[in-house]
Motif scaffolding. Sequence first.
Motif, PDB file in Angstrom:
ATOM      1  N   TRP A  66       1.360  -1.184   0.290  1.00 21.91           N
ATOM      2  CA  TRP A  66       0.054   0.273   0.172  1.00 21.91           C
ATOM      3  C   TRP A  66       0.969   1.124  -0.008  1.00 21.91           C
ATOM      4  N   GLN A  70       1.128   4.450  -2.827  1.00 20.38           N
ATOM      5  CA  GLN A  70       0.534   6.099  -2.544  1.00 20.38           C
ATOM      6  C   GLN A  70       1.569   6.379  -2.976  1.00 20.38           C
ATOM      7  N   TYR A  74       0.782   8.639  -5.762  1.00 17.15           N
ATOM      8  CA  TYR A  74      -0.278  10.411  -5.029  1.00 17.15           C
ATOM      9  C   TYR A  74       1.169  10.959  -4.776  1.00 17.15           C
ATOM     10  N   ASN A  75       1.768  10.417  -4.592  1.00 14.03           N
ATOM     11  CA  ASN A  75       3.187  11.226  -4.987  1.00 14.03           C
ATOM     12  C   ASN A  75       3.734  10.780  -2.610  1.00 14.03           C
ATOM     13  N   ILE A  76       3.057  10.438  -2.172  1.00 12.97           N
ATOM     14  CA  ILE A  76       2.944  10.441  -0.826  1.00 12.97           C
ATOM     15  C   ILE A  76       4.262   8.943  -0.220  1.00 12.97           C
ATOM     16  N   PRO A  77       5.015   9.882   0.500  1.00 19.36           N
ATOM     17  CA  PRO A  77       5.966   8.878   1.359  1.00 19.36           C
ATOM     18  C   PRO A  77       5.331   7.732   2.404  1.00 19.36           C
ATOM     19  N   HIS A  78       5.635   6.812   2.901  1.00 20.27           N
ATOM     20  CA  HIS A  78       5.352   6.349   4.537  1.00 20.27           C
ATOM     21  C   HIS A  78       7.318   6.032   5.340  1.00 20.27           C
TER      22      HIS A  78
ATOM     23  N   ASN B 117       0.960   8.527   9.936  1.00 20.03           N
ATOM     24  CA  ASN B 117       1.385   8.622   8.253  1.00 20.03           C
ATOM     25  C   ASN B 117       0.847   8.378   7.864  1.00 20.03           C
ATOM     26  N   LEU B 135       0.345  17.312  -5.523  1.00 18.48           N
ATOM     27  CA  LEU B 135       0.139  17.455  -4.175  1.00 18.48           C
ATOM     28  C   LEU B 135       1.427  16.498  -4.053  1.00 18.48           C
ATOM     29  N   LEU B 137       3.685  15.727  -0.138  1.00 18.20           N
ATOM     30  CA  LEU B 137       4.027  15.264   1.133  1.00 18.20           C
ATOM     31  C   LEU B 137       5.897  15.380   1.250  1.00 18.20           C
ATOM     32  N   SER B 138       5.743  15.958   3.065  1.00 20.49           N
ATOM     33  CA  SER B 138       7.154  15.385   3.005  1.00 20.49           C
ATOM     34  C   SER B 138       7.485  13.298   3.723  1.00 20.49           C
ATOM     35  N   LEU B 139       8.393  13.506   3.938  1.00 18.29           N
ATOM     36  CA  LEU B 139       8.464  12.353   5.011  1.00 18.29           C
ATOM     37  C   LEU B 139       7.647  12.320   6.826  1.00 18.29           C
ATOM     38  N   PRO B 140       7.385  11.957   6.962  1.00 14.92           N
ATOM     39  CA  PRO B 140       6.765  12.195   8.476  1.00 14.92           C
ATOM     40  C   PRO B 140       8.015  12.565   9.953  1.00 14.92           C
TER      41      PRO B 140
END
Lengths: 324, 210
Positions: A66, A70, A74-78, B117, B135, B137-140
């Motif tokens: 997942w 993402q 979505y360019n969303i880091p985890h 996160n 959009l 986002l940076s790392l948390p």
Amino acid sequence: MNVEALLDFRLICEQLPIGLFVLNRDDRISYWNDWLADKSGITPAQALGRRLEDLYPGWRNERFQWAVEQAIDYNIPHVLSQALNRLLLPIKVPLSERHGVALMQQKVSVMPLPGGDSGHALVIIQDVTDTVVRAQAANDVMQRFREVSLRDPLTNLFNRRFMWEWLAQELKSADRNNAPLACLMLDIDHFKPLNDSLGHQRGDEILQGFVATVATQLRESDILVRYGGEEFAAFLPHCTLRHAIITAQRIRQQVRGQAIAGLTPGQVTCSIGVALYDPQLPGTGAEELLREADRCLYEAKHKGRDRVCPATEGEACDGDDDYN
Amino acid sequence: MKLSELQRDALGEMANISASRAAKQLSALLGDSIDITVPRVELLPLPALRERLSADGDGTIACVYQALSGVLQGRVHLMFHNRDSKALIHALVGDAGPMLADALREYEHEAMTEVGNIIIATFAAMLADLLGAELRLSLPYYNEGSVEELMFNLPAAEDAALMVVVVIETVLRAAQRDVSGTLMVVLKVHSAEELLSRIDAMLQQIGVEA
């Protein structure tokens, strides 16, 4: 000289002391750095174009899957923490001094490859095994310290500190189950003169021999505590007063019949007070229970030692073999 | 700038959908049933938040933070009262066993970072879907401190007077325990305007006049 021209980022990636790999939209590996190759034993040539489940048969991790989606969609880091995930890839670590940690513990970041809609996810693996092992080692020490702090070093019995903690829990459980709990307070008769005449070494052996003899008469669920110098307390959950008296008599007879610490049988005897915690009788607690057992012990001493005194009126102290 | 009734409903609905997605991920990760709901959403100028939160009582706040860039500029914070965050981690991962204070703190912070996160990421993904634009986002990052330190000391270049904040109250339920947190999306005014105009467009598309 232009420094920019000297910076070969790929080369830097190869040499970083962290794991780096890149996955494409089909979950195939398109980059695998040297650090990972070194730690995992899988070379870039073996990794490129393959999926993680090809490299590690049976491997599957939905959380990671997942996170990759993402990152790509979505360019969303985890962040996949060690605390919640332990590790991503099963990489073995040398076993010596590892406190039971056999696989590399990992903190993992999954992020989009810079450059917008690249369709790739960059995965960064930090080896946090040392931190985890250190925490584990500290926990082991703390556990051992706690264990040691609750035991008497001579007899290895639990001490009073443990007794109060244990008793608080056990009385609650007695209340819940409406089951009585018996307390035997035991004292070795004339211990001080024996200790003084035979020496402390033999005195210690008498204490150890006494404890070993008492222990043979107790059940698994009973506990024996070193209460003071030559004074001990035994707690018998789910036990009636009648049974507690019988057990106390058996202990008294066993102690008198044994050649404890090489002495003639009968040279070491003990007195025992017996009290009961009854959940149906309100207003008693741990302290009252011990006080009552202690009072009975004092009575047994007063009436001539080598005898059992129970807490109930009508149950006379007896020193001879009435309870056979 | 204020939210109309419809905009508020739409944002609340979207927040609830993303919360249930985050809850699904958390449930799978932790092997337990976790539920997240969003009882309330509102929009405030950033300076008004200061009064609101200081009236809300003191105490240390645990905060997971990710910076926003691209089509929306600002930052997202997920905040819990410190004692609630400990209760939350306890409810989520159970008793971690005996641990030295430092190791336990690190463990709690790491776990909180990942939980935060996941909640922030699902919400951001929903915003990205709505905006149909990139959009980032940076790392948390995990932080603890007073509301003042966490909300108003962060990016130096930011002018608080030109920022608004979407305040999304959340209730996370795990192991029969409710823990209240707040998701705060701090946006530059023009980003917030962009967001609201996209919401209006969406409402129009589905036939509701804003």
